[in-house]
Write a protein that holds these residues in place. Structure first.
Motif, short mmCIF file in Angstrom:
data_model
loop_
_atom_site.label_atom_id
_atom_site.label_comp_id
_atom_site.label_asym_id
_atom_site.label_seq_id
_atom_site.Cartn_x
_atom_site.Cartn_y
_atom_site.Cartn_z
N TYR A 31 0.84 -1.20 0.00
CA TYR A 31 0.00 0.00 0.00
C TYR A 31 0.87 1.25 0.00
CZ TYR A 31 -2.54 3.90 1.99
OH TYR A 31 -3.03 5.16 2.22
N HIS A 82 -3.74 -2.81 -2.31
CA HIS A 82 -4.77 -1.86 -1.86
C HIS A 82 -4.30 -0.45 -2.24
CE1 HIS A 82 -5.28 -5.38 0.77
NE2 HIS A 82 -6.57 -5.09 0.74
N GLU A 84 -6.50 2.32 -1.29
CA GLU A 84 -7.13 3.20 -0.30
C GLU A 84 -6.78 2.75 1.11
OE1 GLU A 84 -8.79 5.91 -1.06
OE2 GLU A 84 -8.50 5.54 -3.21
N HIS A 87 -9.56 0.73 2.99
CA HIS A 87 -9.69 -0.62 2.43
C HIS A 87 -8.58 -1.52 2.97
CE1 HIS A 87 -10.12 -3.16 -1.50
NE2 HIS A 87 -10.82 -3.67 -0.51
N ASN A 91 -9.15 -4.75 5.71
CA ASN A 91 -8.74 -6.11 5.36
C ASN A 91 -7.61 -6.62 6.24
OD1 ASN A 91 -10.59 -6.68 3.35
ND2 ASN A 91 -9.32 -5.87 1.70
N GLY A 139 -7.41 -6.11 -3.79
CA GLY A 139 -7.81 -6.19 -2.40
C GLY A 139 -7.88 -7.61 -1.87
N SER A 141 -10.00 -8.95 0.12
CA SER A 141 -11.32 -9.33 0.65
C SER A 141 -11.64 -10.80 0.40
CB SER A 141 -12.41 -8.44 0.02
OG SER A 141 -12.21 -7.09 0.38
N ASP A 187 -18.30 0.92 -2.84
CA ASP A 187 -17.54 0.66 -1.62
C ASP A 187 -17.09 1.99 -1.04
OD1 ASP A 187 -14.78 -1.60 -0.85
OD2 ASP A 187 -15.91 -0.21 0.40
N LEU A 189 -15.17 2.55 1.17
CA LEU A 189 -13.76 2.53 1.54
C LEU A 189 -12.84 2.55 0.32
CD1 LEU A 189 -13.88 -0.07 4.43
CD2 LEU A 189 -13.54 2.38 4.64
N ALA A 190 -13.42 2.55 -0.85
CA ALA A 190 -12.58 2.48 -2.05
C ALA A 190 -13.09 3.38 -3.16
CB ALA A 190 -12.51 1.03 -2.54
N VAL A 195 -18.36 -2.86 -4.74
CA VAL A 195 -18.09 -3.96 -3.83
C VAL A 195 -18.10 -5.27 -4.60
CG1 VAL A 195 -18.93 -5.21 -1.81
CG2 VAL A 195 -19.12 -2.72 -1.89
#
Length: 224
Positions: A31, A82, A84, A87, A91, A139, A141, A187, A189-190, A195
């Motif tokens: 990141y 990632h 963001e 995000h 995670n 990501g 996720s 999302d 967060l992103a 999503v």
């Protein structure tokens, strides 16, 4: 400080097993790298390590570009990326919690297998549902949901109460993903990224299956 029994033992900042801790460190490091490098290098890194449906499908087209190891590896490497902060933090936090449980149960190799298998399953599930439409997936996720699936698989064999708790957990996760899908929300967060709820479910199912297999392989043979 000292006590009558001798020096007080220092406690680690993160009480997590090594593979989980190192993986979380990699997520943070990547990141930071992506947000510190110039746009040219960032674009190159994303093109080569994010999961890009167009590049992945082009390998199997007629005539196709042929199988490319770097493109195939993006089934897993996208889970390390990632852009963001929110995000990445979300995670990484869930990975610390559920990944630590998985590694203590199945060891570092089992943890890495679950991470890779769930990330790949998430990307392939998203691809199977979206089809020919182009999308870009990053990501952890899918892998995180795989760890949740492994947690559920472990709880499911620990008695009625634990099994009921695990099933309720699965239902909450599935309903949450269904609500996100029905609302079609982005999302928060992103930024504008959608999503990837299908990837979440794919990772969860893969984590369940892989954990059950690992439990089966790790169970001592019964005597006759």
């Amino acid at each position: 400080m000292r006590s009558e029994d001798g020096p007080r033992e220092r406690q680690p900042i993160f009480n997590a097993p090594p593979a989980t801790l190192w993986t979380c460190g990699v997520l943070v490091a990547i990141y930071l790298l992506l947000n510190l490098v110039g746009p040219g290098l960032q674009s190159w890194l994303l093109t080569n390590f994010a999961f890009i449906s167009e590049l992945f499908q082009a390998q199997f087209a007629t005539p196709g570009i042929g199988i490319r190891p770097l493109v195939m590896s993006s089934l897993v490497t996208h889970g390390l990326i990632h852009l963001e902060l929110g995000h990445m933090v979300l995670n990484t936090g869930f990975l610390l919690a559920f990944g630590s449980f998985v590694e203590r149960r199945h060891g570092a190799l089992g943890f890495l297998l679950l991470f890779a298998g769930s990330a790949a399953a998430g990307a392939l599930t998203e691809l199977a549902f979206i089809g020919s439409r182009q999308f870009f997936l990053i990501g952890a996720s899918g892998a995180v949901y795989g760890m949740m699936g492994a947690f559920v698989a472990t709880m499911a064999v620990k008695g009625r109460f634990a099994r009921s708790t695990a099933l309720n957990f699965v239902m909450i996760v599935l309903v949450l993903n269904l609500v996100l899908a029905m609302l079609g929300v982005s999302d928060f967060l992103a930024n504008e990224a959608q999503v990837a709820w299908r990837a979440h479910i794919g990772g969860l199912v893969a984590g369940l299956i892989i954990a059950f297999v690992l439990q089966r392989l790790g169970r001592p043979a019964s005597r006759r």
